[in-house]
Design an enzyme around this catalytic site. Structure first.
Site, PDB file in Angstrom:
ATOM      1  N   ASN A   1       0.835  -1.049  -0.114  1.00 30.79           N
ATOM      2  CA  ASN A   1       0.083   0.091   0.015  1.00 30.79           C
ATOM      3  C   ASN A   1       1.039   1.206  -0.016  1.00 30.79           C
ATOM      4  O   ASN A   1       1.637   1.534   0.984  1.00 30.79           O
ATOM      5  CB  ASN A   1      -0.920   0.082   1.227  1.00 30.79           C
ATOM      6  CG  ASN A   1      -1.566   1.150   1.349  1.00 30.79           C
ATOM      7  OD1 ASN A   1      -1.902   2.036   0.626  1.00 30.79           O
ATOM      8  ND2 ASN A   1      -2.316   1.599   2.569  1.00 30.79           N
ATOM      9  N   TRP A   2       0.928   1.712  -1.032  1.00 29.98           N
ATOM     10  CA  TRP A   2       1.827   2.871  -1.039  1.00 29.98           C
ATOM     11  C   TRP A   2       1.408   4.236  -0.525  1.00 29.98           C
ATOM     12  O   TRP A   2       2.014   5.416  -0.544  1.00 29.98           O
ATOM     13  CB  TRP A   2       2.037   3.435  -2.661  1.00 29.98           C
ATOM     14  CG  TRP A   2       3.114   2.540  -3.580  1.00 29.98           C
ATOM     15  CD1 TRP A   2       3.535   1.147  -2.869  1.00 29.98           C
ATOM     16  CD2 TRP A   2       3.567   2.549  -4.618  1.00 29.98           C
ATOM     17  NE1 TRP A   2       4.151   0.608  -3.859  1.00 29.98           N
ATOM     18  CE2 TRP A   2       4.330   1.494  -4.997  1.00 29.98           C
ATOM     19  CE3 TRP A   2       3.797   3.661  -5.865  1.00 29.98           C
ATOM     20  CZ2 TRP A   2       5.016   1.372  -5.992  1.00 29.98           C
ATOM     21  CZ3 TRP A   2       4.478   3.504  -6.619  1.00 29.98           C
ATOM     22  CH2 TRP A   2       5.179   2.354  -7.011  1.00 29.98           C
ATOM     23  N   LYS A   3       0.012   4.377   0.144  1.00 29.24           N
ATOM     24  CA  LYS A   3      -0.612   5.256   0.515  1.00 29.24           C
ATOM     25  C   LYS A   3      -0.373   6.681  -0.444  1.00 29.24           C
ATOM     26  O   LYS A   3      -0.577   6.527  -1.714  1.00 29.24           O
ATOM     27  CB  LYS A   3      -0.056   5.879   1.960  1.00 29.24           C
ATOM     28  CG  LYS A   3      -0.117   4.331   2.567  1.00 29.24           C
ATOM     29  CD  LYS A   3       0.435   4.627   4.006  1.00 29.24           C
ATOM     30  CE  LYS A   3       0.490   3.415   4.874  1.00 29.24           C
ATOM     31  NZ  LYS A   3       0.559   3.542   6.296  1.00 29.24           N
TER      32      LYS A   3
ATOM     33  N   HIS B   1      -9.432   1.438   5.784  1.00 32.42           N
ATOM     34  CA  HIS B   1      -8.190   1.473   6.189  1.00 32.42           C
ATOM     35  C   HIS B   1      -8.208   2.388   7.321  1.00 32.42           C
ATOM     36  O   HIS B   1      -8.999   3.375   7.335  1.00 32.42           O
ATOM     37  CB  HIS B   1      -6.931   2.068   5.128  1.00 32.42           C
ATOM     38  CG  HIS B   1      -5.642   1.850   5.477  1.00 32.42           C
ATOM     39  ND1 HIS B   1      -4.953   2.969   6.531  1.00 32.42           N
ATOM     40  CD2 HIS B   1      -4.710   1.274   5.014  1.00 32.42           C
ATOM     41  CE1 HIS B   1      -3.768   2.284   6.724  1.00 32.42           C
ATOM     42  NE2 HIS B   1      -3.460   1.396   5.916  1.00 32.42           N
TER      43      HIS B   1
ATOM     44  N   GLU C   1      -6.541   4.795   8.229  1.00 33.19           N
ATOM     45  CA  GLU C   1      -6.125   6.174   8.096  1.00 33.19           C
ATOM     46  C   GLU C   1      -7.478   6.850   7.210  1.00 33.19           C
ATOM     47  O   GLU C   1      -7.705   8.053   7.338  1.00 33.19           O
ATOM     48  CB  GLU C   1      -4.995   6.428   7.010  1.00 33.19           C
ATOM     49  CG  GLU C   1      -3.658   6.269   7.796  1.00 33.19           C
ATOM     50  CD  GLU C   1      -2.537   5.325   6.904  1.00 33.19           C
ATOM     51  OE1 GLU C   1      -2.514   5.269   5.485  1.00 33.19           O
ATOM     52  OE2 GLU C   1      -1.545   5.095   7.514  1.00 33.19           O
TER      53      GLU C   1
ATOM     54  N   GLU D   1      -5.035  -4.770  11.319  1.00 36.05           N
ATOM     55  CA  GLU D   1      -3.755  -3.762  11.310  1.00 36.05           C
ATOM     56  C   GLU D   1      -4.130  -2.767  12.609  1.00 36.05           C
ATOM     57  O   GLU D   1      -5.009  -1.760  12.657  1.00 36.05           O
ATOM     58  CB  GLU D   1      -3.998  -2.756  10.210  1.00 36.05           C
ATOM     59  CG  GLU D   1      -3.791  -3.470   8.830  1.00 36.05           C
ATOM     60  CD  GLU D   1      -3.326  -2.490   7.758  1.00 36.05           C
ATOM     61  OE1 GLU D   1      -2.282  -2.644   7.489  1.00 36.05           O
ATOM     62  OE2 GLU D   1      -4.023  -1.506   7.372  1.00 36.05           O
TER      63      GLU D   1
ATOM     64  N   GLY E   1       2.952   2.492  10.807  1.00 31.21           N
ATOM     65  CA  GLY E   1       3.993   3.297  10.499  1.00 31.21           C
ATOM     66  C   GLY E   1       4.726   3.714  11.841  1.00 31.21           C
ATOM     67  O   GLY E   1       5.613   4.630  11.686  1.00 31.21           O
TER      68      GLY E   1
ATOM     69  N   SER F   1       3.737  -2.369  10.281  1.00 30.98           N
ATOM     70  CA  SER F   1       5.267  -2.127  10.474  1.00 30.98           C
ATOM     71  C   SER F   1       5.903  -3.422  10.068  1.00 30.98           C
ATOM     72  O   SER F   1       6.832  -4.027  10.636  1.00 30.98           O
ATOM     73  CB  SER F   1       5.776  -1.867  11.877  1.00 30.98           C
ATOM     74  OG  SER F   1       5.469  -0.459  12.052  1.00 30.98           O
TER      75      SER F   1
ATOM     76  N   GLY G   1       2.837  -1.276   4.398  1.00 29.94           N
ATOM     77  CA  GLY G   1       2.918   0.228   3.854  1.00 29.94           C
ATOM     78  C   GLY G   1       4.413   0.737   3.441  1.00 29.94           C
ATOM     79  O   GLY G   1       4.949   0.668   2.417  1.00 29.94           O
ATOM     80  N   GLY G   2       5.069   1.153   4.297  1.00 32.34           N
ATOM     81  CA  GLY G   2       6.237   1.829   4.174  1.00 32.34           C
ATOM     82  C   GLY G   2       7.179   0.967   3.492  1.00 32.34           C
ATOM     83  O   GLY G   2       7.926   1.550   2.532  1.00 32.34           O
TER      84      GLY G   2
END
Ligand code: PEP
Length: 231
Positions: free
Chosen positions: A8-10, A91, A93, A157, A163, A195, A216-217
């Protein structure tokens, strides 16, 4: 079952990143169990890069509407049209920063399923909920959103692990994943996110009830992301 690994590049992406991150992923001979979710403007160029591979394309979000006067929205049919086979919904976010709630998320899931997109429905508790001992009850309540809908993929999650560099423990992950499967059905795939990096992916995938990863990251570096995929 082959684990599903989703990047997931966000809100990170550029034409340059499509070349530098996605091209090596496309060239690596990975299977359809690998999915990358870039931001919406990059779906089409990403599709062009990935079409020579089995790696699939996913979206990070979908509109609750099918079409019409809804400025700024992107429908499920549009995502399908540009090559997505899957979309994330709910998500943390989206829930936290954009106020997405259960009735809205249910409409989004319905829209996606209607056009044949797979749905990865994200759930997870905030730190204070875990500290009060209510993590499992909270997650099961979030899953009520899916009641009487066709099966979807679930991603657990914990918000405090996204993150932050802090991952849930083996016991915490196993407890929640097993509770989700007990509530939703043993065959419902349950991914873990929070993470996940190259150096902890294999040990998380080995936990009871973990069917894949939402990353993600670490999905923003080609080598690191590919190192999370079991081969
Ligand atoms: C995510 O975006 O769903 C996520 C888990 O992020 P990170 O891997 O950076 O914690």
């Amino acid at each position: 079952m082959t684990p599903l690994i989703i990047g997931n590049w966000k809100l990170n992406g550029s034409i340059e990143m499509i070349k530098s991150i996605l091209q090596p992923i496309a060239d690596a001979g990975l299977g359809e169990n690998v999915v990358v979710c870039p931001p919406t403007p990059y779906l089409l160029p990403a599709h062009d890069v990935l079409k020579s591979s089995k790696v699939r394309l996913g979206a990070q979000d979908v509109s609750q509407y099918a079409q019409g006067a809804y400025t700024g929205e992107v429908s499920a049919a549009m995502l399908k049209d540009v090559g997505c086979s899957l979309t994330l919904v709910g998500h943390s976010e989206r829930r936290g920063y954009f106020g997405e709630n259960t009735p809205l998320l249910r409409k989004k899931v319905e829209q996606a399923l209607e056009v044949g997109l797979e749905v990865v429905f994200c759930v997870g508790e905030r730190l204070e909920v875990r500290e009060e001992g209510n993590a499992i009850a909270f997650v099961l309540e979030e899953l009520q959103c899916l009641r009487n809908l066709p099966p979807v993929i679930v991603a657990y999650e914990p918000v405090w692990a996204i993150g932050t560099g802090r991952t849930a423990t083996t016991v915490e992950i196993a407890e929640v994943h097993c509770a989700i499967k007990a509530a939703m059905g043993e065959n419902v795939p349950v991914l873990y996110g929070g993470s996940v990096k190259a150096d902890n992916a294999a040990s998380i995938l080995a936990i009871d009830g973990v069917d894949g990863l939402l990353i993600g990251g670490a999905s923003l570096k080609a080598e690191e992301f590919m190192a999370t995929v079991p081969r």
